[in-house]
Design an enzyme around this catalytic site. Sequence first.
Site, mmCIF file in Angstrom:
data_model
loop_
_atom_site.group_PDB
_atom_site.id
_atom_site.type_symbol
_atom_site.label_atom_id
_atom_site.label_comp_id
_atom_site.label_asym_id
_atom_site.label_seq_id
_atom_site.Cartn_x
_atom_site.Cartn_y
_atom_site.Cartn_z
ATOM 1 N N LYS A 171 80.619 46.811 9.240
ATOM 2 C CA LYS A 171 79.795 45.646 9.546
ATOM 3 C C LYS A 171 80.615 44.393 9.327
ATOM 4 C CE LYS A 171 75.838 42.896 8.077
ATOM 5 N NZ LYS A 171 74.700 42.696 7.165
ATOM 6 N N GLU A 224 67.721 33.536 0.492
ATOM 7 C CA GLU A 224 68.489 34.656 -0.071
ATOM 8 C C GLU A 224 68.961 34.371 -1.497
ATOM 9 O OE1 GLU A 224 72.218 37.619 1.077
ATOM 10 O OE2 GLU A 224 71.545 36.101 2.501
#
Length: 463
Positions: free
Chosen positions: A207, A270
């Site tokens: 990723k 986040e």
Amino acid sequence: MDADLVSRSVRVEAPPFRAVVDAATSPRTVWAAPGEATVVGSGAAAALTATGGDRFAAIREAAADLFASGDVHAGTLAARPRLFGGFAFHEEHDRHDGEPPWDEYPSAGFLLPRVQLTYTGTDPTTGDPDAGSEAWLTVTAVGPDASAEAVETRLDEARETVESLPAPGPVAEPPGVADRRRTTDRDAWRESVNAALARIEAGDLRKVVLAQALEADLERPLDLPDTLARLAERYPDCYRFLLEPIHQDDGTADSAADTPRPGFFGATPERLVDLTGRTVETGALAGTTGRGETPAEDEWLAEELLHDDKNVHEHELVADAIRDQLAPYAASVAAGKRRIRRLATVQHIETPITAELAADHHVLDLVEALHPTPAVGGLPPDRALQTIRDTEPFDRGWYAAPVGWFDAAGYGSFAVAIRSAVASPDDEQVTMFAGVGLVADSNPDREWDEVQLKYRPILDELE
């Protein structure tokens, strides 16, 4: 008692938040987080900076020296002296070699406010601190000449100032956008994404997160206090922050406190890490879709996201990596149930993660271990970071990096600085940032659309 750090606090009636931010001297600090007291910092009693691969340890050691000898009377835990700041995304960031908007931001920088106002009450509807409720005013001085008498005198003066601040008028409308410029056009984006996907297909990456930057020229100068108030109303459950850069003379008597500076601000959903005692709270936030126009459509989009193979795979990579990164420090790690996190413009998949440490650690140990999470970097981390450096035509600076605070005990709270932007020193230009995670079956055009969606939290406060 001789001390190089002297701090005193007093309880005050909470003055209007926007008035306090507007009256604060540079470098200004604002920190507002779910479940935490809101803090507005004015000026710098001390400033810590560091560069290079040991920047986390260097800040931690400098803070230990700073807090080693203190005469602190806080009155309440929330009013204690704290260091606020953050880190650049890449460790080799150097502000002296950089270009706007990050040329004034160091690789690592934290400041201890000269004057700190801590709101202990927050309006549950707007997310703004409650004017008229309880607040604590803290004044801190650092250095061999710091004295309790001088600090107490300054505290009396500061109290008189904040209690006489006039009520601000209505929150201003956004300033308007006159022009905008992208660092990456659509063709270049497709080329970059396809190159990253080729690395994933070849097995070099699992990723990688690629980002874009968007520059906006404003029709009127940006009012940061009003912008923070609008963000509080739309994103009360996000980490909202303003961090102005540290200059070499900050923390000295002749610091140029009124010199205009850029302002890094945002409302990020986040959390990176929260540490109190040996209890750690963090989580995985990855996988994104939009909001529906009706409750039924909203719920349909959420269910589709929770069962979408690409987004679930991306999310699990992040969750697994966070658990692995915590494992060397933890006696136990537990993950909660995967769920949907709804924000004003997007929905994310979220997994809360908690841990109990096997031994005492400073929060910066955990910040260093977790940054960058695969939600903003990639896997394997080193190859993902190299891909980001090779691909992105701009400097990430402090975007997607840790921002937050810590105290003398090494406890603290840090968020990942996404949904963020930098205002120029004259407040006439803003540079926004947004990124997406790429995995094996990512589509360049869908990822482009997701980036534009992630600009909205800031762009909506400008247009």
